[in-house]
Design a protein around this motif. Structure first.
Motif, PDB file in Angstrom:
ATOM      1  N   LEU B  65     -31.215  53.126 -51.041  1.00  0.00           N
ATOM      2  CA  LEU B  65     -30.205  53.666 -50.124  1.00  0.00           C
ATOM      3  C   LEU B  65     -29.180  52.595 -49.783  1.00  0.00           C
ATOM      4  O   LEU B  65     -29.530  51.478 -49.382  1.00  0.00           O
ATOM      5  CB  LEU B  65     -30.888  54.173 -48.852  1.00  0.00           C
ATOM      6  CG  LEU B  65     -29.998  54.835 -47.810  1.00  0.00           C
ATOM      7  CD1 LEU B  65     -29.370  56.106 -48.379  1.00  0.00           C
ATOM      8  CD2 LEU B  65     -30.785  55.144 -46.549  1.00  0.00           C
ATOM      9  N   GLY B  66     -27.908  52.913 -49.975  1.00  0.00           N
ATOM     10  CA  GLY B  66     -26.845  51.960 -49.697  1.00  0.00           C
ATOM     11  C   GLY B  66     -26.535  51.023 -50.844  1.00  0.00           C
ATOM     12  O   GLY B  66     -25.537  50.295 -50.812  1.00  0.00           O
ATOM     13  N   GLN B  67     -27.397  51.036 -51.865  1.00  0.00           N
ATOM     14  CA  GLN B  67     -27.195  50.143 -53.021  1.00  0.00           C
ATOM     15  C   GLN B  67     -26.506  50.847 -54.182  1.00  0.00           C
ATOM     16  O   GLN B  67     -25.817  50.211 -54.982  1.00  0.00           O
ATOM     17  CB  GLN B  67     -28.542  49.604 -53.506  1.00  0.00           C
ATOM     18  CG  GLN B  67     -29.394  48.962 -52.421  1.00  0.00           C
ATOM     19  CD  GLN B  67     -28.662  47.844 -51.709  1.00  0.00           C
ATOM     20  OE1 GLN B  67     -28.128  46.926 -52.348  1.00  0.00           O
ATOM     21  NE2 GLN B  67     -28.604  47.910 -50.369  1.00  0.00           N
ATOM     22  N   VAL B  68     -26.716  52.159 -54.288  1.00  0.00           N
ATOM     23  CA  VAL B  68     -26.145  52.951 -55.378  1.00  0.00           C
ATOM     24  C   VAL B  68     -25.660  54.287 -54.816  1.00  0.00           C
ATOM     25  O   VAL B  68     -26.032  54.656 -53.699  1.00  0.00           O
ATOM     26  CB  VAL B  68     -27.165  53.214 -56.504  1.00  0.00           C
ATOM     27  CG1 VAL B  68     -27.593  51.909 -57.171  1.00  0.00           C
ATOM     28  CG2 VAL B  68     -28.373  53.990 -55.989  1.00  0.00           C
ATOM     29  N   THR B  69     -24.865  54.982 -55.626  1.00  0.00           N
ATOM     30  CA  THR B  69     -24.375  56.316 -55.253  1.00  0.00           C
ATOM     31  C   THR B  69     -24.609  57.267 -56.420  1.00  0.00           C
ATOM     32  O   THR B  69     -24.249  56.954 -57.562  1.00  0.00           O
ATOM     33  CB  THR B  69     -22.873  56.281 -54.921  1.00  0.00           C
ATOM     34  OG1 THR B  69     -22.658  55.355 -53.855  1.00  0.00           O
ATOM     35  CG2 THR B  69     -22.382  57.661 -54.505  1.00  0.00           C
ATOM     36  N   LEU B  70     -25.223  58.416 -56.125  1.00  0.00           N
ATOM     37  CA  LEU B  70     -25.396  59.469 -57.119  1.00  0.00           C
ATOM     38  C   LEU B  70     -24.320  60.529 -56.902  1.00  0.00           C
ATOM     39  O   LEU B  70     -23.960  60.829 -55.756  1.00  0.00           O
ATOM     40  CB  LEU B  70     -26.770  60.129 -56.979  1.00  0.00           C
ATOM     41  CG  LEU B  70     -28.023  59.248 -56.986  1.00  0.00           C
ATOM     42  CD1 LEU B  70     -29.264  60.139 -57.100  1.00  0.00           C
ATOM     43  CD2 LEU B  70     -27.991  58.234 -58.082  1.00  0.00           C
ATOM     44  N   SER B  71     -23.845  61.096 -58.007  1.00  0.00           N
ATOM     45  CA  SER B  71     -22.865  62.169 -57.917  1.00  0.00           C
ATOM     46  C   SER B  71     -22.981  63.049 -59.145  1.00  0.00           C
ATOM     47  O   SER B  71     -23.691  62.703 -60.108  1.00  0.00           O
ATOM     48  CB  SER B  71     -21.447  61.615 -57.788  1.00  0.00           C
ATOM     49  OG  SER B  71     -21.106  60.848 -58.936  1.00  0.00           O
ATOM     50  N   VAL B  72     -22.309  64.202 -59.117  1.00  0.00           N
ATOM     51  CA  VAL B  72     -22.278  65.091 -60.285  1.00  0.00           C
ATOM     52  C   VAL B  72     -20.867  65.661 -60.424  1.00  0.00           C
ATOM     53  O   VAL B  72     -20.105  65.733 -59.445  1.00  0.00           O
ATOM     54  CB  VAL B  72     -23.279  66.268 -60.160  1.00  0.00           C
ATOM     55  CG1 VAL B  72     -24.707  65.769 -60.156  1.00  0.00           C
ATOM     56  CG2 VAL B  72     -22.980  67.122 -58.942  1.00  0.00           C
TER      57      VAL B  72
END
Lengths: 106, 121
Positions: B65-72
Protein backbone atom coordinates in the motif's frame (compact mmCIF):
# COMPACT_ATOMS: atom_id res chain seq x y z
CA UNK A 1 -1.64 -12.12 8.53
CA UNK A 2 -1.96 -15.86 8.01
CA UNK A 3 1.43 -17.52 7.63
CA UNK A 4 1.74 -20.72 5.62
CA UNK A 5 4.68 -22.96 6.50
CA UNK A 6 5.65 -25.60 3.95
CA UNK A 7 7.74 -28.64 4.70
CA UNK A 8 10.12 -30.02 3.84
CA UNK A 9 11.99 -27.24 2.05
CA UNK A 10 13.48 -29.79 -0.33
CA UNK A 11 12.33 -33.31 -1.15
CA UNK A 12 14.78 -35.59 -2.98
CA UNK A 13 13.01 -38.45 -4.71
CA UNK A 14 13.30 -40.70 -7.74
CA UNK A 15 10.82 -40.96 -10.63
CA UNK A 16 8.03 -43.36 -9.74
CA UNK A 17 8.20 -42.59 -6.02
CA UNK A 18 5.40 -41.00 -4.00
CA UNK A 19 5.79 -37.38 -2.91
CA UNK A 20 4.06 -35.99 0.17
CA UNK A 21 4.24 -32.22 0.71
CA UNK A 22 2.91 -30.41 3.77
CA UNK A 23 1.46 -26.94 4.29
CA UNK A 24 0.53 -25.70 7.76
CA UNK A 25 -1.47 -22.50 8.38
CA UNK A 26 -0.91 -20.27 11.42
CA UNK A 27 -4.69 -20.26 12.01
CA UNK A 28 -7.66 -22.16 10.65
CA UNK A 29 -8.50 -21.48 7.01
CA UNK A 30 -11.28 -24.05 6.47
CA UNK A 31 -10.56 -25.62 3.07
CA UNK A 32 -9.53 -22.37 1.36
CA UNK A 33 -6.17 -23.64 0.20
CA UNK A 34 -4.68 -24.02 -3.26
CA UNK A 35 -1.52 -25.68 -4.56
CA UNK A 36 0.64 -24.50 -7.47
CA UNK A 37 3.55 -25.94 -9.41
CA UNK A 38 6.30 -23.69 -10.73
CA UNK A 39 9.08 -24.75 -13.08
CA UNK A 40 12.18 -22.62 -13.79
CA UNK A 41 11.40 -19.72 -16.09
CA UNK A 42 7.65 -20.34 -15.96
CA UNK A 43 4.68 -18.84 -14.17
CA UNK A 44 3.00 -20.88 -11.44
CA UNK A 45 0.32 -23.33 -12.53
CA UNK A 46 -2.79 -24.04 -10.44
CA UNK A 47 -2.97 -27.72 -9.47
CA UNK A 48 -5.48 -27.97 -6.63
CA UNK A 49 -8.09 -25.55 -5.27
CA UNK A 50 -10.25 -25.67 -2.16
CA UNK A 51 -7.83 -28.19 -0.66
CA UNK A 52 -8.86 -31.21 -2.74
CA UNK A 53 -10.24 -30.20 -6.15
CA UNK A 54 -8.01 -30.72 -9.17
CA UNK A 55 -7.87 -27.80 -11.56
CA UNK A 56 -8.74 -28.30 -15.23
CA UNK A 57 -6.28 -30.58 -17.03
CA UNK A 58 -4.36 -31.67 -13.94
CA UNK A 59 -3.46 -35.39 -13.92
CA UNK A 60 -5.05 -37.68 -11.36
CA UNK A 61 -1.67 -38.46 -9.77
CA UNK A 62 -1.96 -35.09 -8.03
CA UNK A 63 -4.25 -35.04 -5.01
CA UNK A 64 -4.83 -32.70 -2.11
CA UNK A 65 -6.27 -33.19 1.35
CA UNK A 66 -6.74 -31.42 4.67
CA UNK A 67 -8.75 -28.71 6.35
CA UNK A 68 -8.33 -26.23 9.16
CA UNK A 69 -4.58 -25.80 9.58
CA UNK A 70 -2.95 -28.90 8.06
CA UNK A 71 -2.88 -29.71 4.37
CA UNK A 72 -1.12 -32.21 2.14
CA UNK A 73 -0.32 -32.41 -1.56
CA UNK A 74 0.41 -35.93 -2.74
CA UNK A 75 1.94 -36.93 -6.06
CA UNK A 76 1.26 -40.65 -6.26
CA UNK A 77 4.05 -41.58 -8.68
CA UNK A 78 6.52 -38.92 -9.78
CA UNK A 79 6.90 -38.32 -13.51
CA UNK A 80 10.04 -36.56 -14.83
CA UNK A 81 8.03 -33.40 -15.50
CA UNK A 82 6.89 -33.19 -11.85
CA UNK A 83 10.28 -32.08 -10.52
CA UNK A 84 9.60 -28.45 -9.67
CA UNK A 85 8.78 -26.08 -6.81
CA UNK A 86 5.35 -26.35 -5.20
CA UNK A 87 3.56 -23.54 -3.35
CA UNK A 88 0.44 -23.48 -1.24
CA UNK A 89 -1.78 -20.38 -1.07
CA UNK A 90 -4.63 -19.39 1.26
CA UNK A 91 -7.52 -17.07 0.47
CA UNK A 92 -9.18 -16.23 3.78
CA UNK A 93 -7.40 -13.27 5.36
CA UNK A 94 -5.84 -11.59 2.34
CA UNK A 95 -3.93 -13.84 -0.09
CA UNK A 96 -0.66 -15.38 1.00
CA UNK A 97 1.65 -18.11 -0.26
CA UNK A 98 3.84 -20.57 1.56
CA UNK A 99 7.60 -20.51 1.10
CA UNK A 100 7.63 -23.46 -1.28
CA UNK A 101 8.89 -27.05 -1.42
CA UNK A 102 11.38 -28.01 -4.09
CA UNK A 103 10.96 -31.55 -5.39
CA UNK A 104 14.29 -32.56 -6.87
CA UNK A 105 15.61 -35.68 -8.55
CA UNK A 106 17.52 -37.94 -6.18
CA UNK B 1 -8.91 -19.75 -24.28
CA UNK B 2 -8.05 -17.17 -21.66
CA UNK B 3 -4.64 -15.55 -22.11
CA UNK B 4 -2.80 -12.90 -20.15
CA UNK B 5 0.11 -11.35 -22.02
CA UNK B 6 2.44 -9.07 -20.12
CA UNK B 7 4.72 -6.31 -21.37
CA UNK B 8 8.43 -6.93 -21.81
CA UNK B 9 11.36 -6.75 -19.45
CA UNK B 10 12.41 -3.36 -18.09
CA UNK B 11 15.71 -1.97 -16.83
CA UNK B 12 15.36 1.23 -14.81
CA UNK B 13 17.33 3.44 -12.46
CA UNK B 14 16.37 4.14 -8.84
CA UNK B 15 13.87 6.99 -8.62
CA UNK B 16 12.44 6.43 -12.10
CA UNK B 17 8.78 5.68 -12.74
CA UNK B 18 7.42 2.61 -14.51
CA UNK B 19 4.14 1.11 -15.65
CA UNK B 20 3.88 -2.50 -16.79
CA UNK B 21 0.85 -4.04 -18.45
CA UNK B 22 -1.17 -7.25 -18.61
CA UNK B 23 -3.48 -7.71 -21.62
CA UNK B 24 -6.38 -10.09 -21.11
CA UNK B 25 -8.16 -12.01 -23.87
CA UNK B 26 -10.42 -14.99 -24.41
CA UNK B 27 -13.12 -14.23 -21.87
CA UNK B 28 -14.92 -11.31 -20.24
CA UNK B 29 -12.34 -8.99 -18.69
CA UNK B 30 -14.82 -7.51 -16.25
CA UNK B 31 -16.11 -10.40 -14.16
CA UNK B 32 -12.97 -11.71 -12.50
CA UNK B 33 -10.36 -10.01 -10.37
CA UNK B 34 -6.79 -9.49 -11.58
CA UNK B 35 -3.99 -9.98 -9.06
CA UNK B 36 -0.38 -8.84 -9.26
CA UNK B 37 2.22 -11.14 -7.68
CA UNK B 38 5.87 -10.34 -6.97
CA UNK B 39 8.62 -12.94 -7.01
CA UNK B 40 11.94 -11.53 -5.86
CA UNK B 41 15.14 -13.25 -7.04
CA UNK B 42 15.34 -16.73 -5.57
CA UNK B 43 12.35 -16.08 -3.34
CA UNK B 44 8.71 -17.01 -3.08
CA UNK B 45 5.48 -15.39 -4.17
CA UNK B 46 3.78 -12.29 -2.69
CA UNK B 47 0.34 -10.93 -3.63
CA UNK B 48 0.69 -7.18 -4.05
CA UNK B 49 -2.91 -6.24 -4.78
CA UNK B 50 -6.08 -7.15 -6.62
CA UNK B 51 -8.34 -5.12 -8.89
CA UNK B 52 -11.85 -5.75 -10.24
CA UNK B 53 -11.99 -4.38 -13.78
CA UNK B 54 -15.75 -3.88 -13.77
CA UNK B 55 -15.63 -1.03 -11.25
CA UNK B 56 -11.87 -0.68 -10.50
CA UNK B 57 -12.41 -1.78 -6.89
CA UNK B 58 -8.83 -2.24 -5.64
CA UNK B 59 -7.36 -3.89 -2.56
CA UNK B 60 -3.68 -3.69 -1.62
CA UNK B 61 -1.52 -5.84 0.60
CA UNK B 62 -0.39 -3.75 3.59
CA UNK B 63 3.19 -4.39 2.44
CA UNK B 64 2.57 -2.69 -0.89
CA UNK B 65 0.00 0.00 0.00
CA UNK B 66 1.41 3.36 -1.05
CA UNK B 67 4.28 1.72 -2.93
CA UNK B 68 2.46 0.80 -6.16
CA UNK B 69 -0.76 1.64 -8.00
CA UNK B 70 -3.04 -0.82 -9.79
CA UNK B 71 -5.32 0.32 -12.59
CA UNK B 72 -7.24 -1.02 -15.60
CA UNK B 73 -8.35 0.18 -19.01
CA UNK B 74 -11.56 -1.73 -19.73
CA UNK B 75 -11.64 -0.61 -23.37
CA UNK B 76 -8.24 -2.29 -23.88
CA UNK B 77 -8.91 -5.27 -21.51
CA UNK B 78 -5.60 -4.38 -19.91
CA UNK B 79 -4.45 -4.13 -16.31
CA UNK B 80 -1.50 -2.06 -15.15
CA UNK B 81 0.98 -2.03 -12.27
CA UNK B 82 2.73 1.28 -11.69
CA UNK B 83 5.58 2.68 -9.60
CA UNK B 84 6.22 6.42 -9.18
CA UNK B 85 9.73 6.03 -7.77
CA UNK B 86 11.52 2.71 -8.12
CA UNK B 87 13.98 1.30 -5.61
CA UNK B 88 16.62 -1.37 -6.05
CA UNK B 89 14.50 -3.62 -3.85
CA UNK B 90 11.76 -3.54 -6.53
CA UNK B 91 13.96 -5.76 -8.70
CA UNK B 92 11.84 -8.86 -9.25
CA UNK B 93 9.63 -10.83 -11.61
CA UNK B 94 6.05 -9.58 -11.62
CA UNK B 95 3.12 -11.74 -12.63
CA UNK B 96 -0.50 -10.88 -13.29
CA UNK B 97 -3.11 -13.58 -12.86
CA UNK B 98 -6.87 -14.00 -13.02
CA UNK B 99 -8.95 -15.23 -10.10
CA UNK B 100 -10.74 -18.53 -10.62
CA UNK B 101 -13.91 -17.25 -8.97
CA UNK B 102 -15.73 -13.93 -8.98
CA UNK B 103 -14.72 -13.53 -5.35
CA UNK B 104 -11.57 -11.43 -5.08
CA UNK B 105 -10.27 -13.70 -2.36
CA UNK B 106 -9.67 -16.61 -4.66
CA UNK B 107 -6.99 -18.74 -6.21
CA UNK B 108 -5.62 -17.99 -9.66
CA UNK B 109 -6.18 -20.21 -12.68
CA UNK B 110 -4.57 -18.24 -15.51
CA UNK B 111 -1.26 -16.40 -15.31
CA UNK B 112 0.73 -14.04 -17.46
CA UNK B 113 4.24 -15.01 -18.51
CA UNK B 114 5.82 -12.51 -16.13
CA UNK B 115 7.63 -9.19 -16.53
CA UNK B 116 11.17 -8.92 -15.18
CA UNK B 117 11.91 -5.52 -13.67
CA UNK B 118 15.52 -4.66 -12.89
CA UNK B 119 16.33 -1.50 -10.94
CA UNK B 120 20.01 -0.60 -10.87
CA UNK B 121 22.11 2.52 -10.93
Amino acid sequence: EIVLTQSPATLSLSPGERATLSCRASQGISNYLAWYQQKPGQAPRLLIYDASNRATGIPARFSGSGSGTDFTLTISSLEPEDFAVYYCQQRTVWLTFGGGTKVEIK
Amino acid sequence: EVQLVQSGAEVKKPGESLRISCKYSGDSFSNRWIVWVRQSPGKGLECMGIIYPSDSDTRYSPSFLGQVTLSVDKSMSTAYLEWSSLKASDTAMYYCAKTRSANGYSDFDYWGQGTLVTVSS
